[in-house]
Scaffold this active site. Structure first.
Site: not given
Length: 208
Positions: A105, A155, A186
């Site tokens: 991320s 996501d 995610h």
């Protein structure tokens, strides 16, 4: 270390032939977050795991953002240079080769920025749920650098078009990009771990 130092963890290599890993956590994580992942995907590697120096509502990050998915690009550039300087210092201190970044991320986004801004810092990267970090990236020379980009089909944060653009951007710069879109959101899945482990094993074998 100097003022470019990050709070970090370092675990020395158990197998001198395994590539060192630079572990870069997501928003709200810290230097402990990805140690377990690093040990699973590349047992024996030296692990260098810094904590992001930017706080968002008390949560560590590697650079500022203006909103979800909207980055402060001046800060991205500055923080990527800082991180690159830290890695260079850590390499001297700990006696390690250029690492493979493993970022999740926000950590994946700073790793992508590092590839584009200071490509000599990394020997490759595993980018987990990454986005294009800069709207006007420099012309980087990533000739032959291996990159694994793992995206989630569902996501809610990273649009499929964005991750595809990142894959194209890195490929155009010369990187050897493998881009897989997984049936995930995610968060990471077991498939991410398996693919990352297999990929780094292959990269390791080719380097040997």
């Amino acid at each position: 270390m100097t003022e470019t130092a990050f709070i970090h963890r370092f675990e020395p290599a158990i197998n001198a032939g395994s590539p060192p890993l630079l572990l870069l956590h997501g928003t709200g994580g810290d230097e402990n977050d990805l140690l377990g992942l690093g040990k699973v995907i590349s047992p024996g590697s030296a692990l260098l795991s810094p904590r992001g120096r930017v706080l968002e509502h008390g949560m560590p990050r590697f650079f500022r953002r203006l909103a979800e998915g909207v980055f402060d690009e001046a800060d991205v550039r500055r923080r990527a240079i800082e991180l690159g300087e830290f890695v260079a210092e850590a390499r001297k201190q700990y006696g390690i080769a250029a690492p493979v970044a493993v970022g999740f991320s926000n950590g994946a986004n700073i790793a992508a920025a590092l590839l584009l801004l200071k490509p000599e810092v990394l020997s490759g990267a595993i980018l987990l749920r990454a986005m294009v970090p800069l709207s006007d990236p420099p012309n980087a020379d990533l000739a032959g650098k291996p990159v694994l980009l793992l995206s989630g089909q569902g996501d809610p944060i990273v649009p499929a078009s964005n991750s595809a653009r990142l894959a194209a951007l890195l490929s155009q710069a010369g990187a050897s990009v493998t881009h897989e879109v997984l049936p995930a959101g995610h968060q990471l899945s077991q498939a991410d771990v398996t693919l990352a482990r297999d990929w780094i094993g292959k990269v390791d074998a080719e380097a040997a």
